[in-house]
Scaffold this active site. Sequence first.
Site, PDB file in Angstrom:
ATOM      1  N   GLY A  49      -0.894   0.587  -5.087  1.00  0.00           N
ATOM      2  CA  GLY A  49      -2.184   0.006  -4.745  1.00  0.00           C
ATOM      3  C   GLY A  49      -3.282   0.606  -5.588  1.00  0.00           C
ATOM      4  N   TYR A  90      11.464  -3.915  -7.869  1.00  0.00           N
ATOM      5  CA  TYR A  90      10.178  -3.810  -8.569  1.00  0.00           C
ATOM      6  C   TYR A  90       9.236  -2.753  -8.020  1.00  0.00           C
ATOM      7  CZ  TYR A  90       5.468  -5.123 -10.099  1.00  0.00           C
ATOM      8  OH  TYR A  90       4.205  -5.096 -10.600  1.00  0.00           O
ATOM      9  N   ASN A 139       0.825   0.869   6.010  1.00  0.00           N
ATOM     10  CA  ASN A 139       1.475   0.116   4.947  1.00  0.00           C
ATOM     11  C   ASN A 139       2.299  -0.980   5.598  1.00  0.00           C
ATOM     12  OD1 ASN A 139       2.734  -0.822   2.626  1.00  0.00           O
ATOM     13  ND2 ASN A 139       4.264   0.809   2.596  1.00  0.00           N
ATOM     14  N   GLY A 140       2.016  -2.237   5.261  1.00  0.00           N
ATOM     15  CA  GLY A 140       2.765  -3.342   5.827  1.00  0.00           C
ATOM     16  C   GLY A 140       1.869  -4.498   6.200  1.00  0.00           C
ATOM     17  N   CYS A 152       0.834  -1.194   0.000  1.00  0.00           N
ATOM     18  CA  CYS A 152       0.000   0.000   0.000  1.00  0.00           C
ATOM     19  C   CYS A 152       0.875   1.253   0.000  1.00  0.00           C
ATOM     20  CB  CYS A 152      -0.903  -0.009   1.234  1.00  0.00           C
ATOM     21  SG  CYS A 152      -1.985  -1.452   1.314  1.00  0.00           S
TER      22      CYS A 152
END
Length: 459
Positions: free
Chosen positions: A41, A259, A115-116, A15
């Site tokens: 996201g 990436y 985020n995570g 995210c």
Amino acid sequence: MKKQNLNARDWNEECAVVGVYNAQNAASLAYYSLFSMQHRGQEASGIATSNGENIAVIKHSGLVTEVFCDETLNKLKGFSAVGHNRYSTAGSDSMADTQPIFARYDLGEIAIVHNGNLTNARKIRDSLIKEGAIFQSRMDTETLIHLIAKAKQENLTDRIKEAVCQLEGAFCFVILSRKKMFVIRDRHGFRPLSLGEITNPDGSKGYIVASETCAFDLVGAKFVRDVEPGEMLVFSKDSMQSYNIMSRNPHPCVFEYIYFARPDSRVFGRLVYEIRKNMGRELAKENPVEADLVIPVPDSGVAAALGYSQESGIPFELGIIRNHYVGRTFIEPTQQIRELKVRLKLNPIRELIEDKRVVVIDDSIVRGTTSRQIVKILRDCGAKEIHMKISSPPTISPCFYGVDTPNKEELISAKMNEQEVCKFIGADSLAYLSLEGLKRSIGIENYQYCQACFDGKYL
């Protein structure tokens, strides 16, 4: 450690989070920041703002530009904001699992973005439910709200410290109260989070935190520094305070470089674009081959392909063109339709490829099905030889730290060696960047990145 219940997906972004404090146009700055980080996201987007008295929240499934417009942004008044782009890992795709999470409790109102992935969320959740807690979603993020509400400390700062120190795994939290904003990064610093400074139209100063620095470039913020692993920042009208609330053991996710991150972002203090070019150079040194041209699998293979071309002297060409308006291939229920969508998304230029020995650069191979389709469409265009080069080591283990990956049984490199994978995808040769080559590409002496996806060593 509990494995995620994953469906048919390859690597997918984590995210994105953003926090804005003391800004005259906080909601707009959050919006543009989320827009710049849409790659992290695409399932849902949301923004919460505070005017000092109340917190307002708007969130919905869809892209940033689909969720927000002038009318919705005008409803988000206030000097501070937090925002989120969702790519689901733990939790489902329902509206209940979109962020920001908002709650009212004994100290007032609160909104959280995350985020995570919290690896001990299930254990804590089950314990809270036994004690009478009622959860509204299946997200691990909601666990933090219950821990904050349950904490015995009198002020919110101390409650957050107490709550966060019970959590394990990967997390970047941005927490908005009516008066303050709190920013926390886990002790390992798995996910990136950076701090920037805003200059308001009246000359006053504000702050912004974001998952990637490309957000700062878009909104005209000045990069200050990364939020440190184990650090909590507290923003108030009078100051920004820093607390070290967890012992630091830095192991940032190396796949951000390979990436996830945008190439124009600085992640963990390094420019992503240059590192990806370095990966291509190292790949060319480790795996030379005679060929007529180098082509990337767009978009994440472009910088590595440039590096490979420059090091090898083989000409670079954009031999595969990506259609950016095709939905992600994994959402279709049948393998046949997913394979068709690969062709819709990636279209080769026959005039460049026919009768040529081609080096194809991609960032990774997960299941191998996409690589197999790419090789097939190049064969159909008349390629004489196809040499697949991967700018990362073989992926042999899933990730539990906020990245949506297949389980180990679905990872092709976990069950096949290099020659077997090469045969499966139909290439004339296949080569991966070595772990040592990856380290050289990043180019720092004290290499402490999390690379569990490549070596199976979890923290």
